[in-house]
Design a protein around this motif. Sequence first.
Motif, PDB file in Angstrom:
ATOM      1  N   GLN A  74      24.926 147.221 -14.410  1.00  0.00           N
ATOM      2  CA  GLN A  74      24.546 148.396 -13.630  1.00  0.00           C
ATOM      3  C   GLN A  74      23.024 148.511 -13.534  1.00  0.00           C
ATOM      4  O   GLN A  74      22.478 148.836 -12.469  1.00  0.00           O
ATOM      5  CB  GLN A  74      25.136 149.667 -14.266  1.00  0.00           C
ATOM      6  CG  GLN A  74      24.954 150.937 -13.441  1.00  0.00           C
ATOM      7  CD  GLN A  74      25.695 150.903 -12.122  1.00  0.00           C
ATOM      8  OE1 GLN A  74      26.665 150.166 -11.970  1.00  0.00           O
ATOM      9  NE2 GLN A  74      25.245 151.687 -11.154  1.00  0.00           N
ATOM     10  N   CYS A  75      22.336 148.236 -14.611  1.00  0.00           N
ATOM     11  CA  CYS A  75      20.866 148.277 -14.589  1.00  0.00           C
ATOM     12  C   CYS A  75      20.308 147.228 -13.627  1.00  0.00           C
ATOM     13  O   CYS A  75      19.338 147.490 -12.897  1.00  0.00           O
ATOM     14  CB  CYS A  75      20.306 148.035 -15.989  1.00  0.00           C
ATOM     15  SG  CYS A  75      20.579 149.388 -17.149  1.00  0.00           S
ATOM     16  N   LEU A  76      20.906 146.058 -13.609  1.00  0.00           N
ATOM     17  CA  LEU A  76      20.477 144.999 -12.696  1.00  0.00           C
ATOM     18  C   LEU A  76      20.688 145.421 -11.245  1.00  0.00           C
ATOM     19  O   LEU A  76      19.798 145.259 -10.398  1.00  0.00           O
ATOM     20  CB  LEU A  76      21.250 143.716 -13.004  1.00  0.00           C
ATOM     21  CG  LEU A  76      21.100 142.549 -12.017  1.00  0.00           C
ATOM     22  CD1 LEU A  76      19.637 142.147 -11.856  1.00  0.00           C
ATOM     23  CD2 LEU A  76      21.930 141.355 -12.483  1.00  0.00           C
ATOM     24  N   MET A  77      21.870 145.968 -10.955  1.00  0.00           N
ATOM     25  CA  MET A  77      22.171 146.397  -9.587  1.00  0.00           C
ATOM     26  C   MET A  77      21.219 147.514  -9.139  1.00  0.00           C
ATOM     27  O   MET A  77      20.706 147.506  -8.015  1.00  0.00           O
ATOM     28  CB  MET A  77      23.619 146.894  -9.494  1.00  0.00           C
ATOM     29  CG  MET A  77      24.693 145.830  -9.704  1.00  0.00           C
ATOM     30  SD  MET A  77      24.837 144.625  -8.358  1.00  0.00           S
ATOM     31  CE  MET A  77      23.840 143.271  -9.019  1.00  0.00           C
ATOM     32  N   GLU A  78      20.976 148.476 -10.018  1.00  0.00           N
ATOM     33  CA  GLU A  78      20.107 149.599  -9.655  1.00  0.00           C
ATOM     34  C   GLU A  78      18.663 149.137  -9.482  1.00  0.00           C
ATOM     35  O   GLU A  78      17.934 149.670  -8.635  1.00  0.00           O
ATOM     36  CB  GLU A  78      20.205 150.693 -10.716  1.00  0.00           C
ATOM     37  CG  GLU A  78      21.566 151.404 -10.713  1.00  0.00           C
ATOM     38  CD  GLU A  78      21.630 152.569 -11.683  1.00  0.00           C
ATOM     39  OE1 GLU A  78      20.586 152.851 -12.332  1.00  0.00           O
ATOM     40  OE2 GLU A  78      22.695 153.196 -11.791  1.00  0.00           O
TER      41      GLU A  78
END
Length: 457
Positions: free
Chosen positions: A431-435
């Motif tokens: 999720q951190c990568l996507m955001e």
Amino acid sequence: MSYPFESTDKTTYKFTHTTMIKHLRQSFESLPDYRSGTGTYKKYSVLDAAMSAFSVFFMQSSSFLAHQKTMKKQQGGNNAESLFGVHQIPSDNQIRNLLDGATPNALHPLYRDIFKGLEQSGKLKEFHVLNGSTLIAMDGVEYFSSQKIHCNCCSTKTLKNGKTQYFHTAVTPVIVSPNQSSVIPLSPEFVTPQDGSEKQDYELAASKRWIERESSYQPVNTTILGDDLYCHQPFCEHIRDKGWNFILVCKPDSHKTLYEWVADFEREEKIEVMEKRRWTGKQYVVDRYRFMNKMPLRNSDDALLVNWCELETTDESGKVLYHNAFATNYTLDKNNVAKIVKAGRTRWKIENENNNTLKTKGYNFKHNFGHGSQYLASILASLIILAYLFHTVLEWFDVCYQLLREYLPSRKIFFDDLRALTRYMLFDDWQCLMEFMLDGLKIPIPISNKLMSVSLN
């Protein structure tokens, strides 16, 4: 009954990267470890070896693990651990040795759980045709070939020069629909020499094994699609015995008896004909359907009676643009023959949307990542297909993933960005990568994301 990807309120589905990786790890926990002894000899686990291999295919980067080892030394952590739960990264040779004794059977339940989650979520309904039937296209694909490297699971053929060709083939069933651009890969079945069999295993036998193994997990209303190889009476009877339907390519050269009957009915003008004129967007064409019910599939007293249909598409000058014929157990009439043919033609998606994607869109399905002496080639091939399935499902259910793919429709650019970012930067989770990617592209990050995240640990 609940399923692994169903949320507690039964209205959303936890098809997130983290959740899917968690269930993949659970599947790998059953993989055998044939090593003896303790200490440094067993420093790396089979689980870490399997997850490491999957991470390479998921990221479409043969150097992903090497970069993560460097990152671990420099930053004290790496993305192999935070994104895939790999605690210690084995070397490439160690991965091959640890996975060589593992069969792809351990992955079958995960494929089934993903399918059941898609069914429960209602996504599968978007693929339904012919009064709610699920179309499963079957085809064989070669994923390894050599005149030198071989193992006990290789198939063989003798070339004209007298040399032996060793190869691996898999039957790769996929759910297809004429109304959908995507396909849903199901668990593969591998063509291997079978114990106790005098004949070398072949594609039809592997397809029968897959149906026997998976029929109880698939919808009752299922239709099998296949090329002319599959239009064979024992195989058709096997499908029918499961209560399923079939629409199979049927060529004159391999079905001479059936086409003799077609010729007889032509002379008697009993073949039913229907024509439709349509606009393709560029020109007008004429679709000419011919069909007949209850035709013998072979020349024998116990011949299976099938229903035959043919489509010939011509332009206004009479030039033939398309021609094919099918055998089916659906009763044909002027109200459904066009729908039956349209469904039958959808089998091309297994080659264009599945096999070609695996070979040419970054998954490197035909690349020899490792052959081994037992099952290495087959389990690596299964992991590549599974990685493709993961990306397909994430694009449907992960909101951030959807937004990125809409902004970055080019697969090459999307994966180039993933590889570059994970090479130099450490992310706490997917999720951190996507955001981070969304923020860099100035795309508003969704405030409310109903898809829940689960820790890998």
